[in-house]
Design a protein around this motif. Structure first.
Motif, mmCIF file in Angstrom:
data_model
loop_
_atom_site.group_PDB
_atom_site.id
_atom_site.type_symbol
_atom_site.label_atom_id
_atom_site.label_comp_id
_atom_site.label_asym_id
_atom_site.label_seq_id
_atom_site.Cartn_x
_atom_site.Cartn_y
_atom_site.Cartn_z
ATOM 1 N N TYR A 180 11.967 -48.637 -23.218
ATOM 2 C CA TYR A 180 12.042 -48.658 -21.826
ATOM 3 C C TYR A 180 13.262 -47.676 -21.387
ATOM 4 O O TYR A 180 13.106 -46.910 -20.385
ATOM 5 N N ALA A 181 14.269 -47.990 -21.894
ATOM 6 C CA ALA A 181 15.594 -47.072 -21.868
ATOM 7 C C ALA A 181 15.069 -45.608 -21.890
ATOM 8 O O ALA A 181 15.564 -44.681 -21.153
ATOM 9 N N ASP A 182 14.450 -45.138 -22.998
ATOM 10 C CA ASP A 182 13.973 -43.975 -23.273
ATOM 11 C C ASP A 182 13.016 -43.041 -22.235
ATOM 12 O O ASP A 182 13.260 -42.171 -21.701
ATOM 13 N N GLN A 183 12.152 -44.316 -21.744
ATOM 14 C CA GLN A 183 11.400 -43.656 -20.662
ATOM 15 C C GLN A 183 12.320 -43.551 -19.361
ATOM 16 O O GLN A 183 11.892 -42.613 -18.819
ATOM 17 N N TYR A 184 13.025 -44.249 -18.845
ATOM 18 C CA TYR A 184 13.926 -43.940 -17.802
ATOM 19 C C TYR A 184 14.614 -42.672 -18.025
ATOM 20 O O TYR A 184 14.860 -42.098 -17.165
ATOM 21 N N SER A 185 15.218 -42.552 -19.121
ATOM 22 C CA SER A 185 16.044 -41.167 -19.327
ATOM 23 C C SER A 185 14.973 -40.161 -19.114
ATOM 24 O O SER A 185 15.414 -39.026 -18.560
ATOM 25 N N ALA A 186 13.595 -40.275 -19.729
ATOM 26 C CA ALA A 186 12.789 -38.862 -19.745
ATOM 27 C C ALA A 186 12.559 -38.762 -18.186
ATOM 28 O O ALA A 186 12.360 -37.685 -17.744
ATOM 29 N N ARG B 46 12.906 -35.357 -15.847
ATOM 30 C CA ARG B 46 11.688 -34.632 -15.411
ATOM 31 C C ARG B 46 12.033 -34.681 -13.768
ATOM 32 O O ARG B 46 11.449 -33.939 -13.253
ATOM 33 N N SER B 47 12.716 -35.440 -13.152
ATOM 34 C CA SER B 47 12.833 -35.307 -11.640
ATOM 35 C C SER B 47 13.866 -34.350 -11.161
ATOM 36 O O SER B 47 14.395 -34.415 -10.252
ATOM 37 N N ILE B 48 14.521 -33.730 -12.120
ATOM 38 C CA ILE B 48 15.490 -32.730 -11.671
ATOM 39 C C ILE B 48 14.824 -31.568 -10.879
ATOM 40 O O ILE B 48 15.501 -31.337 -9.792
ATOM 41 N N VAL B 49 13.868 -31.166 -11.232
ATOM 42 C CA VAL B 49 13.224 -29.972 -10.473
ATOM 43 C C VAL B 49 12.757 -30.466 -9.239
ATOM 44 O O VAL B 49 13.014 -30.003 -8.363
ATOM 45 N N PRO B 50 12.066 -31.489 -8.930
ATOM 46 C CA PRO B 50 11.723 -32.126 -7.682
ATOM 47 C C PRO B 50 12.842 -32.470 -6.998
ATOM 48 O O PRO B 50 12.959 -32.092 -5.450
ATOM 49 N N MET B 51 13.772 -32.776 -7.436
ATOM 50 C CA MET B 51 15.078 -33.381 -6.650
ATOM 51 C C MET B 51 15.756 -31.823 -5.976
ATOM 52 O O MET B 51 16.085 -32.089 -4.935
ATOM 53 N N VAL B 52 15.887 -30.950 -6.810
ATOM 54 C CA VAL B 52 16.358 -29.518 -6.390
ATOM 55 C C VAL B 52 15.738 -29.066 -5.370
ATOM 56 O O VAL B 52 15.932 -28.489 -4.484
ATOM 57 N N ALA B 53 14.474 -29.101 -5.539
ATOM 58 C CA ALA B 53 13.414 -28.585 -4.641
ATOM 59 C C ALA B 53 13.529 -29.567 -3.327
ATOM 60 O O ALA B 53 13.085 -28.805 -2.135
ATOM 61 N N CYS B 54 13.439 -30.525 -3.445
ATOM 62 C CA CYS B 54 13.481 -31.366 -2.192
ATOM 63 C C CYS B 54 14.845 -31.088 -1.200
ATOM 64 O O CYS B 54 14.790 -30.911 -0.051
ATOM 65 N N ALA C 158 16.406 -35.183 7.004
ATOM 66 C CA ALA C 158 17.722 -35.338 6.365
ATOM 67 C C ALA C 158 17.622 -36.764 5.788
ATOM 68 O O ALA C 158 17.849 -36.981 4.620
ATOM 69 N N ALA C 159 17.039 -37.802 6.414
ATOM 70 C CA ALA C 159 16.943 -38.998 5.829
ATOM 71 C C ALA C 159 15.903 -39.159 4.596
ATOM 72 O O ALA C 159 16.384 -39.806 3.633
ATOM 73 N N THR C 160 14.893 -38.564 4.940
ATOM 74 C CA THR C 160 14.022 -38.300 3.687
ATOM 75 C C THR C 160 14.516 -37.824 2.552
ATOM 76 O O THR C 160 14.319 -38.293 1.288
ATOM 77 N N THR C 161 15.215 -36.602 2.687
ATOM 78 C CA THR C 161 15.766 -36.098 1.505
ATOM 79 C C THR C 161 16.723 -37.090 0.740
ATOM 80 O O THR C 161 16.875 -37.034 -0.425
ATOM 81 N N VAL C 162 17.726 -37.782 1.594
ATOM 82 C CA VAL C 162 18.656 -38.658 0.887
ATOM 83 C C VAL C 162 17.984 -39.865 0.116
ATOM 84 O O VAL C 162 18.297 -40.201 -0.892
ATOM 85 N N CYS C 163 16.871 -40.424 0.927
ATOM 86 C CA CYS C 163 16.239 -41.339 0.182
ATOM 87 C C CYS C 163 15.602 -40.981 -1.006
ATOM 88 O O CYS C 163 15.273 -41.767 -1.893
ATOM 89 N N LEU D 298 17.366 -41.246 -8.481
ATOM 90 C CA LEU D 298 18.546 -41.650 -9.319
ATOM 91 C C LEU D 298 18.376 -43.162 -9.658
ATOM 92 O O LEU D 298 19.444 -43.516 -10.414
ATOM 93 N N THR D 299 17.380 -44.031 -9.191
ATOM 94 C CA THR D 299 17.346 -45.355 -9.689
ATOM 95 C C THR D 299 16.734 -45.237 -11.104
ATOM 96 O O THR D 299 17.257 -46.441 -11.954
ATOM 97 N N ALA D 300 16.417 -44.071 -11.754
ATOM 98 C CA ALA D 300 16.241 -44.248 -13.207
ATOM 99 C C ALA D 300 17.506 -44.452 -13.991
ATOM 100 O O ALA D 300 17.482 -44.784 -14.953
ATOM 101 N N LEU D 301 18.699 -44.084 -13.488
ATOM 102 C CA LEU D 301 20.006 -44.230 -14.278
ATOM 103 C C LEU D 301 20.188 -45.868 -14.099
ATOM 104 O O LEU D 301 20.677 -46.315 -15.173
#
Length: 289
Positions: free
Chosen positions: A209-215, A219-227, A50-55, A61-64
């Motif tokens: 740099y802002a565009d890169q963080y947005s991209a 991209r991290s949506i799929v691994p976040m849901v899978a996690c 659970a801690a790994t998932t939250v972390c 989300l630090t990309a935000l």
């Protein structure tokens, strides 16, 4: 008569349980075969997962935060503001790595213990030895299949509920999706960062740099849901298997022997007078002057 494995009804006319195949009348645990407690390590592994998932979610989300800081840096053309975004990302990844390593160790220990306990359970027929519960996680390519087979064997022999067995398949599929998508996301972000200006000076370079963080966030949506799916299903599997094995080990534990001289309460029907207490051994005979 109830089966010691699946707790289903059995008939003395049958040699094996029709549900799980355990020999009718077999004990819950084979005498003389050691068993290992899994309650504590199962609880610790669940907390670590659970801690790994939250972390991981927080680190992704630090990309935000990075996008907001990059946009602010573009307005002020301040490189220090952009450096803060990098420090935030690094600070979020350290707890994730620590939690991940802890979860890996605890899950491997839990997997080995629950697999080793199957050797003491009559009716269980695992396809792989207990050593694969450890080696299956560590050997490259093998770790894409063997851990699933071990946990699936353990679940079938411990929890006779079809829903839990299906959860094992959902967990492993989500875990593989996470591994592939997370690795692809990480490499794609590294390639994009290499193309950015190391020392931005104009507004357009900061906005890159802002565009890169947005991209990276997209991209991290799929691994976040899978996690989240992998973490949640694994926790459920760990808790159910641990509870089922602990209950079975408890049923197979021999009753404590009665200490000689222990008084056993005499059953008394309601409304009747209990009989007088029996004299201790050797206390009989006549009263002598």
């Amino acid at each position: 008569m109830r089966c010691a494995t699946c707790d289903g009804e059995t008939s003395p006319r049958l040699s094996d349980c029709p549900t799980c195949g355990t020999p009718v009348g077999a004990p819950a645990v084979n005498p003389g075969v050691p068993t290992r407690s899994v309650h504590g390590v199962g609880l610790a592994a669940s907390v670590a997962v659970a801690a790994t998932t939250v972390c991981y979610l927080l680190a992704s989300l630090t990309a935000l935060v990075g996008r907001v800081l990059a946009e602010r840096a573009a307005r002020t053309e301040d490189q220090d503001t952009l450096l803060v975004a990098g420090f935030v990302e690094l600070a979020a990844n350290i707890p994730y790595l620590l939690a991940y390593l802890t979860a890996v160790v605890l899950v491997i220990v839990w997997t080995y213990r629950v697999r080793a306990n199957l050797d003491a359970f009559p009716g269980s027929a695992p396809g792989l030895g207990a050593g694969w519960a450890i080696g299956g996680w560590l050997v490259p390519l093998v770790n894409l299949v063997v851990p699933y087979r071990v946990v699936a064997d353990v679940t079938r022999a411990s929890v006779w509920r079809p829903g839990t067995a299906r959860l094992v398949g959902v967990w492993w599929a989500a875990w593989l999706v996470f591994l592939v998508s997370e690795r692809w996301t990480e490499r794609a972000s590294e390639r994009e960062f290499e193309r950015l200006s190391a020392y931005p000076t104009i507004r357009r370079e900061f906005l890159d740099y802002a565009d890169q963080y947005s991209a990276a966030l997209n991209r991290s949506i799929v691994p976040m849901v899978a996690c989240v799916v992998a973490g949640a299903t694994l926790i459920v599997v760990i808790r159910r298997v641990s509870a089922a094995q602990q209950a079975r080990i408890g049923r197979g534990r021999p009753a404590a022997p009665m200490v000689p001289g222990t008084l056993v309460p005499y059953p008394v029907a309601p409304g009747t007078t209990p009989p007088p207490p029996m004299p201790p051994p050797g206390a009989g005979g006549t009263i002598r002057a």
